[in-house]
Enzyme design. Structure first.
Site, PDB file in Angstrom:
ATOM      1  N   CYS A   1      17.472  38.690  21.718  1.00  0.00           N
ATOM      2  CA  CYS A   1      17.067  39.375  20.494  1.00  0.00           C
ATOM      3  C   CYS A   1      17.460  40.843  20.539  1.00  0.00           C
ATOM      4  O   CYS A   1      17.747  41.458  19.508  1.00  0.00           O
ATOM      5  CB  CYS A   1      15.562  39.233  20.282  1.00  0.00           C
ATOM      6  SG  CYS A   1      15.046  37.567  19.826  1.00  0.00           S
TER       7      CYS A   1
ATOM      8  N   CYS B   1      29.718  49.637  23.958  1.00  0.00           N
ATOM      9  CA  CYS B   1      28.934  48.891  22.967  1.00  0.00           C
ATOM     10  C   CYS B   1      27.530  49.475  22.989  1.00  0.00           C
ATOM     11  O   CYS B   1      27.358  50.651  23.313  1.00  0.00           O
ATOM     12  CB  CYS B   1      28.940  47.388  23.279  1.00  0.00           C
ATOM     13  SG  CYS B   1      28.158  46.953  24.849  1.00  0.00           S
TER      14      CYS B   1
END
Length: 383
Positions: A196, A340
């Protein structure tokens, strides 16, 4: 249920809406009060799960979690408030739950559940509710429950989707229903299913799914209704679609008799070791040095476009799944730093470029934009 379980006047008034349900009545409330439930994970699923089990009057709640409350949790983890940020989740949860219902007992386990402590912790409870978000812990919880003969009420969430089931349920004849390994005998390859934290989750989804999970816990404890035994309930919040799949016991599964190294089982040890050995990195301090000296380097961002709108280091945007279509944009003649959010996706791309396309000048930004926001530019959002 023995009538030795007594209620005070305050408790009878508190649980009165349960007591007047004919199928539930005071006998069901006695079963709840005498029950001991362990909730593994006090995050998105654990928040509604713990709130509703405490409110319902489950006599003893155990909480396993080793994390602290972070600002980014508050979008979905409704057990906590702004004042809880920085506190251990188990302690913040205990305070909130006892303010909701002072008639119950809360046991906190401020530790990571491992193969070394799982049996010792779980054996003290009647039922486990699994609200974790990673495969090693799911298999660990499942196997410990199978060994101990304890039911495992499972739920998981991702983006807009949720799942709920009841594993290892003991029937009246002493046999057990399917367990998690009957549904998923082996875990997916490392990195195939993002967490998540990487993929996101709609804030309201854990409230919906965690409440369904709490309902299944109460059904198992009190014996009312038909628990989700041998069935997997699927929920899609976007379409409001639901499906229920049948789960059957797998006769080819080997008996579970001991706990194992679950990181190794899920391929994470090998994956982590490979990342440490193969993927060269630079830290955020080195990136700042390059920026300050105005050296010639290339910074590439492999996140999604919507992520750049949240926080941006000014790199060239080439989303991870499009990198192989844009190799012409990646310079072979200067140092290339790829980043990232956390360093996981960019590490995959560095490995890909080095191993498959013979780039010897690409480096992963260690810790990604999260590390940069913590150490260099605190105005960036920690999303």
């Amino acid at each position: 249920m023995s009538d030795t379980i007594k209620f005070s006047k305050a408790e009878l008034e508190r649980y009165s809406r349960h007591l007047i349900i004919p199928e539930f009545n005071i006998e069901g409330q006695r079963k709840l009060k005498s029950a001991k439930v362990l909730v593994v994970g006090a995050g998105g699923l654990g928040s509604p799960l713990l709130l509703y089990l405490a409110a319902a009057g489950v006599g003893t709640l155990g909480i396993v979690d080793f994390d602290v409350v972070d600002d980014s949790n508050l979008q979905r983890q409704v057990l906590y408030g702004t004042e809880s940020v920085g506190l251990a989740k188990v302690e913040a949860a205990r305070q909130r739950l006892l303010s909701l219902n002072p008639h119950i007992q809360i046991n906190v386990h401020n530790t990571q559940l491992t193969s070394n402590n799982a049996l010792d912790i779980i054996q003290n409870y009647d039922l486990v509710a699994d609200g974790t978000d990673n495969f090693p812990t799911r298999y660990l919880v499942n196997d410990a429950c199978v060994i101990l003969g304890i039911p495992n009420v499972y739920a998981s969430i991702y983006r807009f989707d949720g799942q709920v089931s009841v594993f290892n349920y003991k029937y009246e004849d002493g046999t057990f229903g399917p367990n998690y390994r009957d549904l998923f005998p082996t875990p997916p390859p490392p990195g195939l299913v993002p967490s998540c934290a990487e993929g996101g989750v709609l804030g309201v989804l854990p409230g919906i799914v965690g409440s369904l999970q709490a309902s299944e816990v109460i059904k198992v404890l009190t014996g009312i209704g038909e628990p989700l035994v041998g069935r997997l309930f699927l929920f899609d919040a976007l379409s409001f679609g639901t499906r229920t799949l049948k789960i059957r016991k797998n006769p080819d599964l080997k008996p579970i008799t001991e706990l194992i190294d679950y990181k190794e089982f899920c391929g994470l040890n090998l994956s982590e070791q490979k990342a440490r050995v193969v993927v060269p990195e630079v830290d955020v301090e080195e990136l700042v040095r390059l920026q300050n000296l105005k050296l010639d380097y290339q910074l590439i961002d492999v996140r999604e476009p919507y992520e750049q709108e949240i926080a941006n280091l000014g790199g060239l945007l080439i989303p991870k799944n499009t990198v192989e279509q844009h190799l012409d944009k990646i310079d072979r003649n200067k140092q290339v730093i790829i980043h990232c959010r956390s360093g996981k996706r960019s590490a995959d791309i560095v490995e890909l470029l080095r191993d498959k396309y013979n780039y010897d000048n690409v480096y992963n930004l260690k810790g990604g934009i999260l590390e940069y926001a913590k150490k260099i530019d605190t105005t960036l959002a920690l999303y």
